[in-house]
Design a protein around this motif. Structure first.
Motif, PDB file in Angstrom:
ATOM      1  N   SER A  75      35.321  41.151  49.002  1.00  0.00           N
ATOM      2  CA  SER A  75      34.300  42.043  47.867  1.00  0.00           C
ATOM      3  C   SER A  75      33.620  40.813  47.067  1.00  0.00           C
ATOM      4  CB  SER A  75      34.940  43.027  47.267  1.00  0.00           C
ATOM      5  OG  SER A  75      35.841  42.180  46.358  1.00  0.00           O
ATOM      6  N   PRO A  76      32.508  41.213  46.514  1.00  0.00           N
ATOM      7  CA  PRO A  76      31.852  40.190  45.681  1.00  0.00           C
ATOM      8  C   PRO A  76      32.675  39.678  44.580  1.00  0.00           C
ATOM      9  CG  PRO A  76      30.368  41.832  46.226  1.00  0.00           C
ATOM     10  CD  PRO A  76      31.696  42.363  46.918  1.00  0.00           C
ATOM     11  N   GLU A  77      33.676  40.610  44.110  1.00  0.00           N
ATOM     12  CA  GLU A  77      34.533  40.193  42.561  1.00  0.00           C
ATOM     13  C   GLU A  77      35.656  39.279  43.502  1.00  0.00           C
ATOM     14  OE1 GLU A  77      33.976  40.994  39.853  1.00  0.00           O
ATOM     15  OE2 GLU A  77      35.723  39.830  39.081  1.00  0.00           O
ATOM     16  N   GLU A  78      36.097  39.568  44.656  1.00  0.00           N
ATOM     17  CA  GLU A  78      36.984  38.448  45.099  1.00  0.00           C
ATOM     18  C   GLU A  78      36.591  37.054  45.504  1.00  0.00           C
ATOM     19  OE1 GLU A  78      38.201  40.408  48.585  1.00  0.00           O
ATOM     20  OE2 GLU A  78      39.934  41.803  47.674  1.00  0.00           O
ATOM     21  N   ARG A  80      33.922  35.906  43.612  1.00  0.00           N
ATOM     22  CA  ARG A  80      33.702  35.411  42.640  1.00  0.00           C
ATOM     23  C   ARG A  80      35.129  34.743  41.845  1.00  0.00           C
ATOM     24  NH1 ARG A  80      31.866  39.463  40.488  1.00  0.00           N
ATOM     25  NH2 ARG A  80      29.524  38.845  40.968  1.00  0.00           N
ATOM     26  N   GLN A  81      36.192  35.345  42.068  1.00  0.00           N
ATOM     27  CA  GLN A  81      37.488  34.934  41.632  1.00  0.00           C
ATOM     28  C   GLN A  81      37.740  33.708  42.469  1.00  0.00           C
ATOM     29  OE1 GLN A  81      40.105  38.282  41.780  1.00  0.00           O
ATOM     30  NE2 GLN A  81      39.420  39.338  40.422  1.00  0.00           N
ATOM     31  N   ARG A  82      37.603  33.549  43.484  1.00  0.00           N
ATOM     32  CA  ARG A  82      37.802  32.434  44.269  1.00  0.00           C
ATOM     33  C   ARG A  82      37.176  31.167  43.918  1.00  0.00           C
ATOM     34  NH1 ARG A  82      39.170  33.102  50.623  1.00  0.00           N
ATOM     35  NH2 ARG A  82      40.428  34.669  49.621  1.00  0.00           N
ATOM     36  N   ASP A  84      35.594  30.672  41.041  1.00  0.00           N
ATOM     37  CA  ASP A  84      36.206  30.640  39.723  1.00  0.00           C
ATOM     38  C   ASP A  84      37.286  29.629  39.788  1.00  0.00           C
ATOM     39  OD1 ASP A  84      35.048  33.294  38.093  1.00  0.00           O
ATOM     40  OD2 ASP A  84      33.870  31.718  38.613  1.00  0.00           O
TER      41      ASP A  84
END
Length: 443
Positions: A75-78, A80-82, A84
């Motif tokens: 997902s886009p959130e995953e 983004r977390q990776r 970051d």
């Protein structure tokens, strides 16, 4: 039959894939042709995607990210977390090293100052010349000196001086240790910590609602005066400055300079103080005792906050760059058609105010009034104040925890100031230095 239907579907899918590929190829050829002929300003999409892919691949290599698995499954959130996490692995160690280096530099500097102080106090008790101390005698009534009973005619032995320094250092270490133990046991604070209650003001000074009300009334008055002139002239304008003896002494200018600017100054000054350079390593063990014998932190004018922002952002180097000097000389845009950012316009405005007002030793109030007038003229008052509010380093180092800025982020004040954003102003900026400049030009 069912098998024939599946074969037909496969044939149709293959034709669709071929058609899509053919259309993409034709679209790329058309964009390339139009770009080469000069009818298409931007690069072809295929070229842009190829360059973006190259940048992304280089970033993945630099960040050491593992994206071998299917990106479509994440997902886009995953994602983004990776990203970051990968950036933090590079940035955080560098920040820690930088803070450690700065801390070590401060400690070394404090130790050097402390050792120098001990050497001066212990090793050089008085100014000696040829082994005789000038202060060893006393002056009698006739003006002549009489020697003390103890003679100081012999030079100090270097070994004795060394022993005296070592003894003094040892005594100072023991005294500091005792003071630290006493401070922790009696006042309950650790090394280098200063109780915030000693610097906090009383409850009446913490209430900022009267300041917000004052700002709201001044904004409403300026807005009413501006709309009144706008209805008369369609644009807020002024008669020739030569026709006004004192220059710009009309009702709107006075309202902006003496009411709006003062109200904004008072609200920005709520809880504002000039931060010190930090507790010295020598005084750290007795930090709990120091505030009891010292006054509150020194107050600071909001204009100094704008000047600090200008200095931290290297405003002088930005404004005095060769490109901007040439653009000012020939009245050419330096940004190549790109809109000027609020940060660039704020740095330029602060530089202009400092250049015009500092040579005549104008007060901080006068310089802040000039900046507010310039901000209203350019319809950037909210954006300029917001830049100061969003500067975390300035807010943390110069505002008390109970201040309006630290508690609310200046949000309600920005909403009040936004009521003036849609109005056009032509306020005089150099009102505080105009007469002085005229006198200087006359001579």
């Amino acid at each position: 039959s069912e098998q024939e239907k599946q074969e037909q579907n496969e044939v149709q899918k293959e034709k669709q894939r071929e058609l899509i590929l053919q259309l993409k190829t034709q679209l790329d050829d058309l964009e390339t042709f139009a770009y080469q002929e000069g009818n298409y300003d931007s690069l072809p999409q295929s070229v842009v995607m190829e360059r973006q892919r190259m940048i992304i691949d280089e970033l993945i290599k630099k960040l050491d990210m593992n994206l071998n698995e299917d990106i479509a499954m994440l997902s886009p959130e995953e994602l983004r977390q990776r990203v970051d996490t990968a950036i933090a692995q590079i940035v955080n160690p560098a920040r820690v090293k930088e803070q450690l280096v700065e801390q070590l530099k401060t400690q070394i500097r404090d130790l050097e100052m402390f050792i120098s102080f001990i050497q001066d106090e212990v090793g050089s008790p008085g100014k000696a010349e040829d082994g005789h101390c000038d202060c060893s005698g006393r002056k009698d009534g006739s003006g002549s000196y009489k020697a003390n009973s103890r003679s100081s005619g012999n030079r100090v032995n270097p070994e004795d001086a060394k022993k005296m320094r070592e003894t003094g250092l040892h005594l100072m270490r023991r005294m500091l240790a005792v003071l630290q133990i006493f401070a922790v046991s009696q006042f309950g604070c650790a090394t280098g910590q200063i109780p915030r209650t000693l610097w906090q003001k009383d409850q009446t000074d913490k209430d900022y609602s009267p300041l917000i009300k004052k700002l709201e009334l001044s904004v409403e008055r300026v807005r009413q005066l501006a709309m009144k002139q706008q209805q008369e002239d369609h644009v807020i304008s002024y008669s020739s400055m030569q026709d006004i003896p004192l220059g710009g002494r009309d009702e709107l200018t006075l309202a902006v300079r003496k009411e709006l600017t003062i109200a904004l100054r008072d609200l920005m000054a709520h809880g504002l103080y000039a931060s010190s350079q930090g507790m010295s390593l020598v005084l750290a063990p007795i930090a709990c005792l120091i505030p009891a014998f010292t006054s509150s932190p020194q107050t600071m004018h909001p204009w100094e906050l704008f000047v600090k922002y200008y200095n931290t952002k290297n405003g002088q180097a930005f404004v005095e760059s060769p490109a901007r000097k040439l653009s000012q000389s020939f009245a050419l845009p330096v940004t190549g058609g790109v809109a000027v950012t609020p940060k660039q316009s704020l740095l330029t405005a602060i530089h202009t105010v400092l250049t015009e007002h500092d040579p005549f030793k104008r007060s901080a109030d006068s310089e802040l009034k000039a900046l507010v007038c310039m901000a209203l003229n350019e319809q950037r008052l909210v954006s300029w104040v917001n830049l100061i509010c969003k500067s975390g380093a300035l807010v943390q180092s110069h505002y008390q925890p109970w201040s309006y800025m630290a508690n609310t982020g200046f949000e309600s004040a920005l909403n009040i100031l936004s009521r003036l954003s849609n109005l056009k102003f032509n306020l005089p900026v150099d009102l505080a230095v105009r007469q002085l400049k005229n006198i200087k030009d006359a001579f």
